[in-house]
Write a protein that holds these residues in place. Structure first.
Motif, PDB file in Angstrom:
ATOM      1  N   THR A 176       2.498   1.799  -3.427  1.00 24.62           N
ATOM      2  CA  THR A 176       1.588   2.255  -4.485  1.00 24.62           C
ATOM      3  C   THR A 176       0.936   3.587  -4.134  1.00 24.62           C
ATOM      4  O   THR A 176       0.025   4.038  -4.833  1.00 24.62           O
ATOM      5  CB  THR A 176       0.497   1.206  -4.756  1.00 24.62           C
ATOM      6  N   GLY A 177       1.389   4.188  -3.047  1.00 27.04           N
ATOM      7  CA  GLY A 177       0.858   5.486  -2.663  1.00 27.04           C
ATOM      8  C   GLY A 177      -0.598   5.449  -2.238  1.00 27.04           C
ATOM      9  O   GLY A 177      -1.311   6.450  -2.350  1.00 27.04           O
ATOM     10  N   GLY A 178      -1.066   4.307  -1.779  1.00 28.79           N
ATOM     11  CA  GLY A 178      -2.446   4.186  -1.322  1.00 28.79           C
ATOM     12  C   GLY A 178      -3.468   4.113  -2.440  1.00 28.79           C
ATOM     13  O   GLY A 178      -4.674   4.123  -2.179  1.00 28.79           O
ATOM     14  N   GLN A 179      -3.003   4.037  -3.688  1.00 31.69           N
ATOM     15  CA  GLN A 179      -3.927   4.036  -4.830  1.00 31.69           C
ATOM     16  C   GLN A 179      -4.731   2.741  -4.948  1.00 31.69           C
ATOM     17  O   GLN A 179      -5.787   2.729  -5.583  1.00 31.69           O
ATOM     18  CB  GLN A 179      -3.160   4.260  -6.126  1.00 31.69           C
ATOM     19  N   HIS A 180      -4.221   1.662  -4.363  1.00 33.06           N
ATOM     20  CA  HIS A 180      -4.867   0.356  -4.525  1.00 33.06           C
ATOM     21  C   HIS A 180      -5.233  -0.259  -3.186  1.00 33.06           C
ATOM     22  O   HIS A 180      -5.306  -1.482  -3.046  1.00 33.06           O
ATOM     23  CB  HIS A 180      -3.952  -0.586  -5.315  1.00 33.06           C
ATOM     24  N   SER A 181      -5.481   0.574  -2.191  1.00 32.10           N
ATOM     25  CA  SER A 181      -5.753   0.105  -0.834  1.00 32.10           C
ATOM     26  C   SER A 181      -6.886  -0.906  -0.770  1.00 32.10           C
ATOM     27  O   SER A 181      -6.783  -1.929  -0.084  1.00 32.10           O
ATOM     28  CB  SER A 181      -6.077   1.277   0.087  1.00 32.10           C
ATOM     29  N   GLU A 182      -7.955  -0.633  -1.462  1.00 30.40           N
ATOM     30  CA  GLU A 182      -9.115  -1.520  -1.423  1.00 30.40           C
ATOM     31  C   GLU A 182      -8.764  -2.909  -1.960  1.00 30.40           C
ATOM     32  O   GLU A 182      -9.118  -3.926  -1.362  1.00 30.40           O
ATOM     33  CB  GLU A 182     -10.260  -0.921  -2.244  1.00 30.40           C
ATOM     34  N   HIS A 183      -8.044  -2.947  -3.059  1.00 29.09           N
ATOM     35  CA  HIS A 183      -7.659  -4.228  -3.661  1.00 29.09           C
ATOM     36  C   HIS A 183      -6.662  -4.968  -2.772  1.00 29.09           C
ATOM     37  O   HIS A 183      -6.741  -6.194  -2.630  1.00 29.09           O
ATOM     38  CB  HIS A 183      -7.068  -4.015  -5.053  1.00 29.09           C
ATOM     39  N   ASP A 234       0.832  -1.204   0.000  1.00 30.75           N
ATOM     40  CA  ASP A 234       0.000   0.000   0.000  1.00 30.75           C
ATOM     41  C   ASP A 234       0.868   1.256   0.000  1.00 30.75           C
ATOM     42  O   ASP A 234       0.598   2.211  -0.736  1.00 30.75           O
ATOM     43  CB  ASP A 234      -0.936  -0.013   1.211  1.00 30.75           C
TER      44      ASP A 234
END
Length: 63
Positions: A36-43, A33
């Motif tokens: 990726t800079g928090g861009q894909h947190s949900e996934h 996370d």
């Protein structure tokens, strides 16, 4: 040591130390996370849960 022996040892360790395994999965998710800079947190969160569930099922399987 053959593959079956390694698999059985992994099952035993996961069964005995499931809390540590969960912590490791969560740390790996946090690392991903952050990278990726928090861009894909949900996934990443969904992937963590699926992995933990799969490892628990693997550790609980009867030999």
């Amino acid at each position: 040591m053959g593959f079956d022996e390694l698999k059985d040892k992994a099952k035993d360790l996961i069964g005995q130390h499931g809390d540590k395994v969960d912590q490791g999965v969560e740390r790996a998710g946090q690392f991903a996370d952050e990278k990726t800079g928090g861009q894909h947190s949900e996934h990443i969160d969904k992937g963590e849960e699926k992995l933990k569930e799969g490892l628990r099922n693997f550790g609980d399987q009867q030999q």
